[in-house]
Design an enzyme around this catalytic site. Sequence first.
Site, PDB file in Angstrom:
ATOM      1  N   CYS A  53       0.771  -1.136   0.223  1.00  0.00           N
ATOM      2  CA  CYS A  53       0.057  -0.122   0.169  1.00  0.00           C
ATOM      3  C   CYS A  53       0.851   0.943   0.049  1.00  0.00           C
ATOM      4  CB  CYS A  53      -0.739  -0.221   1.242  1.00  0.00           C
ATOM      5  SG  CYS A  53      -1.900   1.855   1.496  1.00  0.00           S
ATOM      6  N   ASP A  60      -0.607  -6.112   0.438  1.00  0.00           N
ATOM      7  CA  ASP A  60      -1.643  -5.925   0.226  1.00  0.00           C
ATOM      8  C   ASP A  60      -1.440  -7.415  -1.240  1.00  0.00           C
ATOM      9  OD1 ASP A  60      -3.872  -4.361   0.431  1.00  0.00           O
ATOM     10  OD2 ASP A  60      -2.488  -2.461  -1.136  1.00  0.00           O
TER      11      ASP A  60
END
Length: 136
Positions: A53, A60
């Site tokens: 992120c 992620d």
Amino acid sequence: MSNSSPETVSQSSQEMKYGERNIAEGELITFPNPRVGRRYDINISLPEFTCKCPFSGYPDFATIHITYVPDERVVELKALKLYINSYRDRYISHEETANQILDDFVAACEPLEVTVKADFAPRGNVHTFVEVRHIK
């Protein structure tokens, strides 16, 4: 008992591993479409996508789905795998991820059509699914 001294082990653990080198040197490679002129779909699923992120730095995780109708060129799968793995330490948003993969894929093989779907694992009770497409 190991013959390696602590210095040797420490030094070798800091060197780039062969897999990391393959990923760093990787690029999307293509080969000639064996059935130019025939419309057919190629569906690829890449379930181990990771990136970071850009705001929090948290990892992620996503499944990337690529569906395309080739024109003159087809993407080589090992090269695609290495390309996708190159994202694991990149700080990139979900939206930019899908769009960048699409742009790079189109630049590599110029398909007649391609759709990239980025299905990100829920984080903080939010599930993001980004779908982008290109038609020649």
